[in-house]
Design a protein around this motif. Structure first.
Motif, PDB file in Angstrom:
ATOM      1  N   THR A  34      -8.991  -8.913  15.553  1.00  0.00           N
ATOM      2  CA  THR A  34      -7.789  -9.608  15.126  1.00  0.00           C
ATOM      3  C   THR A  34      -7.025  -8.809  14.067  1.00  0.00           C
ATOM      4  O   THR A  34      -7.625  -8.302  13.118  1.00  0.00           O
ATOM      5  CB  THR A  34      -8.144 -10.989  14.545  1.00  0.00           C
ATOM      6  OG1 THR A  34      -8.810 -11.753  15.534  1.00  0.00           O
ATOM      7  CG2 THR A  34      -6.885 -11.731  14.105  1.00  0.00           C
ATOM      8  N   TYR A 101       3.192 -22.581   9.157  1.00  0.00           N
ATOM      9  CA  TYR A 101       1.878 -22.271   9.705  1.00  0.00           C
ATOM     10  C   TYR A 101       1.630 -23.075  10.977  1.00  0.00           C
ATOM     11  O   TYR A 101       2.318 -24.059  11.254  1.00  0.00           O
ATOM     12  CB  TYR A 101       0.775 -22.544   8.678  1.00  0.00           C
ATOM     13  CG  TYR A 101       0.624 -24.003   8.284  1.00  0.00           C
ATOM     14  CD1 TYR A 101      -0.267 -24.841   8.962  1.00  0.00           C
ATOM     15  CD2 TYR A 101       1.351 -24.542   7.224  1.00  0.00           C
ATOM     16  CE1 TYR A 101      -0.410 -26.171   8.600  1.00  0.00           C
ATOM     17  CE2 TYR A 101       1.205 -25.868   6.853  1.00  0.00           C
ATOM     18  CZ  TYR A 101       0.325 -26.678   7.547  1.00  0.00           C
ATOM     19  OH  TYR A 101       0.186 -27.986   7.193  1.00  0.00           O
ATOM     20  N   GLU A 119      -8.238 -21.383  14.269  1.00  0.00           N
ATOM     21  CA  GLU A 119      -7.323 -20.379  13.735  1.00  0.00           C
ATOM     22  C   GLU A 119      -6.191 -21.015  12.929  1.00  0.00           C
ATOM     23  O   GLU A 119      -5.640 -22.052  13.307  1.00  0.00           O
ATOM     24  CB  GLU A 119      -6.699 -19.563  14.875  1.00  0.00           C
ATOM     25  CG  GLU A 119      -7.709 -18.749  15.670  1.00  0.00           C
ATOM     26  CD  GLU A 119      -7.063 -17.856  16.706  1.00  0.00           C
ATOM     27  OE1 GLU A 119      -7.754 -16.971  17.232  1.00  0.00           O
ATOM     28  OE2 GLU A 119      -5.866 -18.039  17.000  1.00  0.00           O
ATOM     29  N   LYS A 121      -2.539 -19.694  11.696  1.00  0.00           N
ATOM     30  CA  LYS A 121      -1.563 -18.608  11.803  1.00  0.00           C
ATOM     31  C   LYS A 121      -0.405 -18.934  10.868  1.00  0.00           C
ATOM     32  O   LYS A 121       0.361 -19.863  11.114  1.00  0.00           O
ATOM     33  CB  LYS A 121      -1.069 -18.454  13.239  1.00  0.00           C
ATOM     34  CG  LYS A 121      -0.145 -17.260  13.431  1.00  0.00           C
ATOM     35  CD  LYS A 121       0.275 -17.107  14.879  1.00  0.00           C
ATOM     36  CE  LYS A 121       1.187 -15.905  15.057  1.00  0.00           C
ATOM     37  NZ  LYS A 121       1.645 -15.762  16.464  1.00  0.00           N
ATOM     38  N   ARG A 122      -0.297 -18.169   9.785  1.00  0.00           N
ATOM     39  CA  ARG A 122       0.739 -18.405   8.784  1.00  0.00           C
ATOM     40  C   ARG A 122       1.845 -17.361   8.918  1.00  0.00           C
ATOM     41  O   ARG A 122       1.573 -16.198   9.210  1.00  0.00           O
ATOM     42  CB  ARG A 122       0.169 -18.311   7.364  1.00  0.00           C
ATOM     43  CG  ARG A 122      -1.001 -19.222   7.076  1.00  0.00           C
ATOM     44  CD  ARG A 122      -1.516 -18.954   5.674  1.00  0.00           C
ATOM     45  NE  ARG A 122      -2.715 -19.694   5.346  1.00  0.00           N
ATOM     46  CZ  ARG A 122      -3.954 -19.300   5.613  1.00  0.00           C
ATOM     47  NH1 ARG A 122      -4.154 -18.154   6.238  1.00  0.00           N
ATOM     48  NH2 ARG A 122      -4.984 -20.042   5.268  1.00  0.00           N
ATOM     49  N   ARG A 123       3.046 -17.798   8.682  1.00  0.00           N
ATOM     50  CA  ARG A 123       4.181 -16.878   8.555  1.00  0.00           C
ATOM     51  C   ARG A 123       4.719 -16.980   7.140  1.00  0.00           C
ATOM     52  O   ARG A 123       5.077 -18.071   6.678  1.00  0.00           O
ATOM     53  CB  ARG A 123       5.295 -17.214   9.547  1.00  0.00           C
ATOM     54  CG  ARG A 123       6.565 -16.369   9.336  1.00  0.00           C
ATOM     55  CD  ARG A 123       7.653 -16.721  10.312  1.00  0.00           C
ATOM     56  NE  ARG A 123       7.330 -16.206  11.630  1.00  0.00           N
ATOM     57  CZ  ARG A 123       7.591 -14.971  12.061  1.00  0.00           C
ATOM     58  NH1 ARG A 123       8.180 -14.103  11.248  1.00  0.00           N
ATOM     59  NH2 ARG A 123       7.269 -14.589  13.270  1.00  0.00           N
ATOM     60  N   ILE A 128       2.925 -11.962   9.189  1.00  0.00           N
ATOM     61  CA  ILE A 128       2.035 -12.902   9.854  1.00  0.00           C
ATOM     62  C   ILE A 128       0.626 -12.733   9.296  1.00  0.00           C
ATOM     63  O   ILE A 128       0.086 -11.617   9.270  1.00  0.00           O
ATOM     64  CB  ILE A 128       2.003 -12.672  11.383  1.00  0.00           C
ATOM     65  CG1 ILE A 128       3.411 -12.769  11.969  1.00  0.00           C
ATOM     66  CG2 ILE A 128       1.068 -13.665  12.045  1.00  0.00           C
ATOM     67  CD1 ILE A 128       4.055 -14.120  11.829  1.00  0.00           C
ATOM     68  N   LYS A 130      -3.263 -14.210   9.755  1.00  0.00           N
ATOM     69  CA  LYS A 130      -4.077 -14.978  10.695  1.00  0.00           C
ATOM     70  C   LYS A 130      -5.531 -14.967  10.255  1.00  0.00           C
ATOM     71  O   LYS A 130      -6.103 -13.919   9.949  1.00  0.00           O
ATOM     72  CB  LYS A 130      -3.947 -14.384  12.106  1.00  0.00           C
ATOM     73  CG  LYS A 130      -4.722 -15.125  13.177  1.00  0.00           C
ATOM     74  CD  LYS A 130      -4.477 -14.470  14.539  1.00  0.00           C
ATOM     75  CE  LYS A 130      -5.372 -15.040  15.611  1.00  0.00           C
ATOM     76  NZ  LYS A 130      -5.176 -14.367  16.921  1.00  0.00           N
ATOM     77  N   SER A 131      -6.139 -16.155  10.214  1.00  0.00           N
ATOM     78  CA  SER A 131      -7.574 -16.265   9.928  1.00  0.00           C
ATOM     79  C   SER A 131      -8.217 -17.054  11.052  1.00  0.00           C
ATOM     80  O   SER A 131      -7.584 -17.915  11.671  1.00  0.00           O
ATOM     81  CB  SER A 131      -7.804 -16.960   8.583  1.00  0.00           C
ATOM     82  OG  SER A 131      -7.285 -18.277   8.593  1.00  0.00           O
ATOM     83  N   ARG A 132      -9.486 -16.777  11.310  1.00  0.00           N
ATOM     84  CA  ARG A 132     -10.163 -17.475  12.411  1.00  0.00           C
ATOM     85  C   ARG A 132     -11.637 -17.657  12.088  1.00  0.00           C
ATOM     86  O   ARG A 132     -12.238 -16.858  11.369  1.00  0.00           O
ATOM     87  CB  ARG A 132      -9.979 -16.738  13.730  1.00  0.00           C
ATOM     88  CG  ARG A 132     -10.524 -15.360  13.752  1.00  0.00           C
ATOM     89  CD  ARG A 132     -10.517 -14.621  15.095  1.00  0.00           C
ATOM     90  NE  ARG A 132      -9.856 -15.226  16.203  1.00  0.00           N
ATOM     91  CZ  ARG A 132     -10.026 -14.809  17.468  1.00  0.00           C
ATOM     92  NH1 ARG A 132     -10.845 -13.804  17.742  1.00  0.00           N
ATOM     93  NH2 ARG A 132      -9.393 -15.376  18.457  1.00  0.00           N
ATOM     94  N   SER A 160     -12.534 -19.925   6.117  1.00  0.00           N
ATOM     95  CA  SER A 160     -11.416 -20.184   7.021  1.00  0.00           C
ATOM     96  C   SER A 160     -11.511 -21.577   7.629  1.00  0.00           C
ATOM     97  O   SER A 160     -10.505 -22.266   7.798  1.00  0.00           O
ATOM     98  CB  SER A 160     -11.378 -19.131   8.133  1.00  0.00           C
ATOM     99  OG  SER A 160     -11.084 -17.854   7.612  1.00  0.00           O
TER     100      SER A 160
END
Length: 277
Positions: A34, A101, A119, A121-123, A128, A130-132, A160
């Motif tokens: 990722t 997000y 997951e 997903k932040r903007r 961007i 992303k954590s998972r 996360s």
């Protein structure tokens, strides 16, 4: 760039949308690829342009490990997206908010020996993040109830996972829609990572069930807003000159394409979800 996941987790996209695996197989070791912090550019291209773009990028990138396993290079992805009862996250995307997000649970197979991935997903403006966190299929309903994760055979990213549940509780998020598509991905191994993906056959299913599945009835094609193949360019450093050449050569125009927002918008237009946007 990885998020600190240990390579004891397994991930393997199936060769069919059903994700079923015949017989007992030992999945390959999972290595998290990722791009946790990246820039993203999206374009909508035709089927004829897709082949030409792939030929253009082949001197610079190779198929990722999952596309290499498929005869045509495409593997399935399914994600269960969460949103508040008034569709707050979807509205923020449609309104183009710079800081927003998404909460989703992603899977590549219906086979329970493979994990799902919680997951965020932040903007943040143009960046961007992303954590998972990998989780077993059977633990998804438990976690969506806000409960703790039981002991597992593999390690997960608990930080996360805790963040995911915090965001979920803060807006009373619940399962809203499943998004499914086929992806072909190219990437490099250089210090400044680049990943180019082609997504097609976008489908959605409005659901309140805490299950992530590729199968079952009720799937609808996203035919009103997404017509063509979604090309995504993801990079971690400078925008390479050869990618600039690609954009110029094919006269590509960046678009704000959201699989989740466009699918919910279509579902609301067709009367499949409430409240209406």
């Amino acid at each position: 760039m990885n998020n600190g996941l240990k390579p004891s987790v397994v991930e393997q996209p199936s060769t069919k949308a059903s994700g079923a695996t015949k017989g007992k197989k030992t999945p390959p070791q999972y290595v998290d690829r990722t791009l946790g912090c990246r820039y993203e550019m999206k374009y909508l291209i035709s089927e004829s342009e897709t082949e030409a773009v792939q030929q253009y990028i082949k001197p610079y990138l190779t198929l990722d490990r999952y596309s290499k396993l498929q005869p045509q290079g495409y593997y399935p992805i399914v994600s269960l997206y969460l949103d508040s009862p008034d569709l707050l996250l979807c509205r923020q995307t449609l309104n183009g908010m710079k800081n927003r997000y998404k909460l989703r649970i992603r899977s590549y197979s219906d086979d329970t020996q493979y994990p799902t991935f919680f997951e965020i997903k932040r903007r943040i403006d143009r960046v961007i993040l992303k954590s998972r966190a990998p989780v077993q299929h059977q633990d998804v309903p438990l976690l969506l109830q806000g409960r703790c994760l039981p002991q597992q055979d593999f390690r997960t990213n608990r930080e996360s996972l805790d963040q995911f549940q915090w965001y979920m509780k803060s807006i009373m998020a619940r399962p809203t829609v499943l998004i499914r598509y086929m992806r072909k991905a190219y990437e490099n191994d250089s210090h400044e990572r680049v990943r180019v993906t082609f997504d097609r056959e976008l489908c959605y299913k409005v659901t309140r069930e805490p299950r992530v599945t590729l199968n079952g009835p009720g799937w609808m094609n996203n035919f009103l807003t997404i017509k063509g193949v979604i090309l995504e360019i993801k990079f971690t450093g400078r925008f390479p000159l050869w990618l600039k050449g690609l954009v110029t050569c094919f006269d590509l125009h960046q678009r704000g394409i959201s699989k989740i927002a466009s699918s919910i918008e279509q579902a609301c237009d067709l009367g499949f979800c409430s409240p209406q946007l």
